[in-house]
Design an enzyme around this catalytic site. Structure first.
Site, PDB file in Angstrom:
ATOM      1  CD  GLU A  81     -40.475  48.436  15.043  1.00  0.00           C
ATOM      2  OE1 GLU A  81     -41.578  47.847  14.999  1.00  0.00           O
ATOM      3  OE2 GLU A  81     -40.485  49.649  15.077  1.00  0.00           O
ATOM      4  CD  GLU A 104     -39.194  51.650  11.140  1.00  0.00           C
ATOM      5  OE1 GLU A 104     -40.443  51.785  11.716  1.00  0.00           O
ATOM      6  OE2 GLU A 104     -38.880  50.506  10.803  1.00  0.00           O
TER       7      GLU A 104
HETATM    8  C1  BGP Z   1     -42.565  49.777  12.895  1.00  0.00           C
HETATM    9  C2  BGP Z   1     -42.411  48.976  11.724  1.00  0.00           C
HETATM   10  C3  BGP Z   1     -42.501  49.396  10.236  1.00  0.00           C
HETATM   11  C4  BGP Z   1     -43.761  50.432  10.134  1.00  0.00           C
HETATM   12  C5  BGP Z   1     -43.714  51.402  11.185  1.00  0.00           C
HETATM   13  C6  BGP Z   1     -45.037  52.199  11.303  1.00  0.00           C
HETATM   14  O1  BGP Z   1     -43.134  49.163  13.850  1.00  0.00           O
HETATM   15  O2  BGP Z   1     -40.868  48.686  11.863  1.00  0.00           O
HETATM   16  O3  BGP Z   1     -42.584  48.487   9.481  1.00  0.00           O
HETATM   17  O4  BGP Z   1     -44.728  49.745   9.822  1.00  0.00           O
HETATM   18  O5  BGP Z   1     -43.498  50.632  12.614  1.00  0.00           O
HETATM   19  O6  BGP Z   1     -45.858  51.479  11.965  1.00  0.00           O
HETATM   20  P1  BGP Z   1     -47.391  51.211  11.619  1.00  0.00           P
HETATM   21  O7  BGP Z   1     -47.274  50.667   9.984  1.00  0.00           O
HETATM   22  O8  BGP Z   1     -48.044  50.094  12.346  1.00  0.00           O
HETATM   23  O9  BGP Z   1     -48.214  52.300  11.763  1.00  0.00           O
END
Ligand code: BGP
Length: 467
Positions: free
Chosen positions: A159, A374
């Site tokens: 990301e 993800e």
């Molecule tokens: C993505 C990341 C993860 C994770 C996920 C959920 O951006 O790669 O590491 O954290 O999002 O996001 P959040 O934790 O902000 O809800």
């Protein structure tokens, strides 16, 4: 009922900093997040989910629940505590043991080199805005390729988009700078350059595995598709989050349409970019070397025309309706649309995943394959009867898998899905209350409990039928 293909990977994702804990054990160097969390948030990354000690248990759970892929990341500062120079042997040993355990449990390890956690020593001198750090990253990558030959799936960065935005637009990631669009694009560009250099090195080394990059790709729609100004707002917002980095990945340059948008945004907000001819030559050399694209997809946004001052409010506590997002010369997010959303105001729209996959297929025909690296539902889970009855999460995942199945039917090459997250971990800017895991973690004693989604996911992985 929709079905997924035979060779499809049913995986789950983690990240070093969010899962491992042990942030200062066995010679690990500090990362910028250590200080940033201490100063700005109500939680820290210790012990997180104690994956550093409990990974055998988590991999056993993978095997038991038919999860055949895991995303893990290497903490750069466990290998090079200062980001470069002296190697920390204990860090190297840890990752060898972890990869061995994956193999033992028949879980394919998809390994990310950088998941938000630049060593503090390099972060404090500009992170990727400082070109010297591009070279430090490439050297770290080369070291890992050579050392961890057992790894067959590499991801350079997780990301790049949210790193630029979190660090320089929203200010919710270290160093906490707000509304600086020049830095956003410069960070995107420099990180894409680091990615390109690393994959060129990997291919040159002839290691024989796959290498790619993971982009977060939230789909951007105009609030009123009949209003050209809303259409323009969605287009500019898409350039900031998606198109700029996708162009760099697969075109090896920035298209005219992209640069027109970037130039407009910088004219309104100030700033200019350092993009050199030699950079573009490197991007161009790397554009056909990506074995896969990882797509992280959680939400879509609806954009309206907007001309006022920039103002962004991040809803970190999960108070629905607490978000505000408007950027001068770009547009404004409209939350008041007939689409369900999470407590953190993430708009749940599975169709957006289908559209995003098909967009990659259409605009970047040299992509080879996609993994959804993800996707998942962050929720305030209720723990009862030693489980969580997380039917909302099951519904969320089911609908997104159906969108993937539709995209495959329509000719897209998608080879796997990694739910975020395997077990509960902490969320960068939202803490431990926002849970995503298939396995509930009691953070008091680190015990794991399968949620209903874990049982559902097991059945899915075994039948490949989306029920
Ligand atoms: C993505 C990341 C993860 C994770 C996920 C959920 O951006 O790669 O590491 O954290 O999002 O996001 P959040 O934790 O902000 O809800």
């Amino acid at each position: 009922m929709k079905k997924l293909p035979k060779d499809f990977i049913f995986g789950a994702a983690t990240a070093a900093y969010q899962a491992e804990g042990s942030t200062n054990k066995d010679g690990k160097g500090r990362v910028a997040w250590d200080t940033f969390l201490e100063e700005n948030y109500w939680y820290t990354a210790d012990p997180a989910s104690d994956f550093y000690n409990r990974y055998p248990e988590d991999l056993e759970l993978c095997e038991k629940f038919s999860i055949n892929g895991i995303r893990i990341s290497i903490a750069w500062s466990r290998i090079f505590p200062k980001g470069f120079g002296q190697v920390n042997k204990k860090g190297v040993e840890f990752y060898h043991s972890l990869f061995k355990e994956c193999e033992k449990r028949n879980v394919k390890a998809f390994v990310t080199l950088h998941h938000f956690d630049t060593p503090e020593a390099l972060h404090s001198n500009g992170d990727f805005l400082n070109r010297e750090n591009i070279e430090h990253f490439v050297n770290y990558a080369k070291f890992c390729f050579e050392e961890f030959k057992e790894v067959k799936y590499w991801t350079t960065f997780n990301e790049i988009g949210p790193i630029g935005e979190g660090q320089y637009l929203l200010g919710k990631f270290p160093p906490g700078i707000k509304y600086d669009l020049e830095k956003v694009f410069q960070s995107h560009h420099n990180m894409m350059l680091a990615h390109a250099k690393a994959i060129i090195a990997y291919k040159k080394g002839g290691y024989g595995g796959e290498i790619g990059i993971v982009h977060a790709l939230p789909t951007k729609y105009p609030y009123d598709p009949a209003n050209p100004k809303d259409v323009e707002a969605a287009k500019l917002e898409d350039i900031i989050h998606n198109k700029f980095i996708l162009d760099a990945t697969y075109l090896g340059k920035y298209s005219k349409e992209t640069m027109d948008g970037v130039n407009h945004i910088l004219e309104v907000n100030g700033g200019s970019l350092d993009i050199r001819d030699e950079d573009l030559a490197i991007l161009s050399k790397a554009k056909d070397l990506n074995d896969f694209l990882g797509i992280n997809y959680y939400m879509s946004d609806w954009m309206r025309d907007f001309h006022g001052e920039t103002e962004i409010t991040h809803n970190s506590k999960g108070n629905k309706g607490g978000s505000k997002y408007q950027i001068k010369g770009v547009g404004q997010r409209e939350y008041n649309v007939d689409i369900p959303r999470t407590d953190w105001d993430w708009m749940i729209y599975p169709r957006g995943l289908y559209d995003q996959i098909m967009r990659v297929k259409r605009d970047y025909p040299n992509y080879k394959k996609i993994y959804i690296t993800e996707n998942g539902l962050g929720n305030k889970d209720k723990f009862e009867d030693n489980t969580v009855y997380d039917y909302e999460r099951i519904d969320y995942v089911k609908k997104h898998l159906e969108a993937i199945s539709d995209a495959i039917k329509d000719g897209a090459v998608v080879k796997g899905y990694f739910i975020w997250s395997l077990m509960d971990v902490f969320s960068w800017s939202n803490g431990y209350e926002k849970r995503y895991g298939l396995f509930y973690v009691d953070f008091e004693n680190q015990k794991r409990y399968p949620k209903q989604s874990a049982y559902w996911y097991k059945k899915l992985a075994e039948s490949r039928e989306i029920e």
